[in-house]
Design a protein around this motif. Structure first.
Motif, PDB file in Angstrom:
ATOM      1  N   VAL A  21       0.868  -1.179   0.000  1.00 54.88           N
ATOM      2  CA  VAL A  21       0.000   0.000   0.000  1.00 54.88           C
ATOM      3  C   VAL A  21       0.901   1.223   0.000  1.00 54.88           C
ATOM      4  O   VAL A  21       1.885   1.274   0.740  1.00 54.88           O
ATOM      5  N   LYS A  22       0.611   2.173  -0.886  1.00 56.37           N
ATOM      6  CA  LYS A  22       1.331   3.445  -0.856  1.00 56.37           C
ATOM      7  C   LYS A  22       0.336   4.586  -1.009  1.00 56.37           C
ATOM      8  O   LYS A  22      -0.501   4.583  -1.911  1.00 56.37           O
ATOM      9  N   ARG A  23       0.414   5.531  -0.106  1.00 55.43           N
ATOM     10  CA  ARG A  23      -0.453   6.707  -0.162  1.00 55.43           C
ATOM     11  C   ARG A  23       0.406   7.950  -0.300  1.00 55.43           C
ATOM     12  O   ARG A  23       1.503   8.020   0.246  1.00 55.43           O
ATOM     13  N   TYR A  30      -5.357  12.062   1.436  1.00 56.64           N
ATOM     14  CA  TYR A  30      -4.391  11.133   0.868  1.00 56.64           C
ATOM     15  C   TYR A  30      -4.991  10.482  -0.369  1.00 56.64           C
ATOM     16  O   TYR A  30      -6.186  10.198  -0.398  1.00 56.64           O
ATOM     17  N   GLU A  32      -4.571   6.971  -2.465  1.00 54.71           N
ATOM     18  CA  GLU A  32      -3.958   5.650  -2.355  1.00 54.71           C
ATOM     19  C   GLU A  32      -3.576   5.203  -3.761  1.00 54.71           C
ATOM     20  O   GLU A  32      -4.448   4.984  -4.594  1.00 54.71           O
ATOM     21  N   LYS A  35      -2.973  -0.209  -3.805  1.00 54.73           N
ATOM     22  CA  LYS A  35      -4.083  -0.573  -2.918  1.00 54.73           C
ATOM     23  C   LYS A  35      -4.014  -2.038  -2.512  1.00 54.73           C
ATOM     24  O   LYS A  35      -4.934  -2.805  -2.782  1.00 54.73           O
ATOM     25  N   ASP A  71       3.704   2.200   2.592  1.00 56.51           N
ATOM     26  CA  ASP A  71       3.081   2.413   3.899  1.00 56.51           C
ATOM     27  C   ASP A  71       2.717   1.090   4.563  1.00 56.51           C
ATOM     28  O   ASP A  71       2.695   0.986   5.776  1.00 56.51           O
TER      29      ASP A  71
END
Ligand code: ADP
Ligand code: MG
Length: 251
Positions: A21-23, A30, A32, A35, A71
């Motif tokens: 996951v990267k936001r 935020y 995303e 996901k 994240d």
């Protein structure tokens, strides 16, 4: 199917990621961008990640290769369990020793000749000058630039520059090779040279080649095609590559 070499403790998988996951923060909220992405790639495979612009491809490459901390989720690569648990210095060392990168923009040093571009990386890796020169020459010969070694980037065409970048990458003999839109700045003929070299890096060097692109014409060379859209993997298909495929010019 191409020969698959096995290295490292994760067996067939050169790299395996779970739940990435990267936001990114944009103003107060935020977005995303990844996901919960599960991903893996094998030695000897050209794994193609296809998706439209903005789908998260470059972010995925950065998270897989130790360039951008996700994240959530984990990445196991070669002998490393959970790459992102390592110190920044060890992540950098992992990248230097094991990863090669090819980007759209070539990333060459303007002042250096083709030979020097390749030698510089090898000297960083600790090779002495004579050995670095020998390996750099061999890598440039392999990409067909044997007679262009003393040229600087301003004297090289786009296709030749990308081949220098590939020689620089192959000279390290990386087990993981990441290519981000490697052909998008090139015409059909030069794009074909580049995708064939990536194909060979997988087949002949046994690298796990991970190529992200929005160009569907590159599919012909792939062992596996993964579609990504809006930060999610949509499908994942294994296929038989055609190393002799041709790339028609798109100009
Ligand atoms: P692709 O490579 O598939 O075109 P990217 O991974 O570059 O997609 O970007 C995916 C999305 O994340 C895009 O909407 C992009 O604008 C956004 N994004 C990428 N990097 C950042 C950043 N550093 N800050 C904010 N948003 C970003
Ligand atoms: Mg991108």
């Amino acid at each position: 199917m191409s020969a698959t070499k096995t290295h490292g403790r994760h067996g067939d998988f050169a790299i395996e990621a779970k739940g990435l996951v990267k936001r990114f923060k944009t103003g107060r909220s935020y977005i995303e961008v990844l996901k919960g992405v599960d991903f893996d790639a094998r030695h000897g495979d050209l794994t193609m990640v296809m998706g439209p612009s903005g789908s998260g491809k470059s972010t995925l490459v950065a998270a897989l290769s130790g360039l951008l901390r996700p994240d959530e989720g984990r990445v196991d690569a070669l002998d490393i369990d959970d790459l992102w648990k390592l110190s920044p210095g060890r992540i950098d060392r992992f990248r230097l020793q094991n990863c090669g990168f090819i980007f759209q923009g070539f990333n060459l040093f303007p002042a250096l000749t083709a030979l020097e571009q390749v030698m510089t990386v090898l000297k960083y890796q600790g090779l002495d000058r004579a050995e670095a020169r020998r390996r750099a020459r061999a890598a440039l010969e392999e990409v067909g630039l044997g007679n262009r070694m003393n040229q600087r980037p301003s004297e090289l065409s786009g296709g030749e520059k990308q081949r220098v970048a590939i020689a620089r990458c192959l000279s390290k003999d990386p087990q993981l090779l990441f290519a981000d839109e490697p052909t998008s700045a090139l015409d059909g003929e030069n794009g074909q040279v580049v995708i064939r070299l990536l194909r060979r890096a997988a087949t002949e060097h046994g690298a796990a080649v991970i190529c992200v692109t929005h160009d569907p014409r590159l599919e012909a060379w792939a062992d596996r095609i993964i579609h990504i859209e809006d930060g999610r993997i949509l499908d994942d298909t294994r296929r038989t590559p055609d190393p002799e495929a041709t790339l028609a010019s798109h100009h």
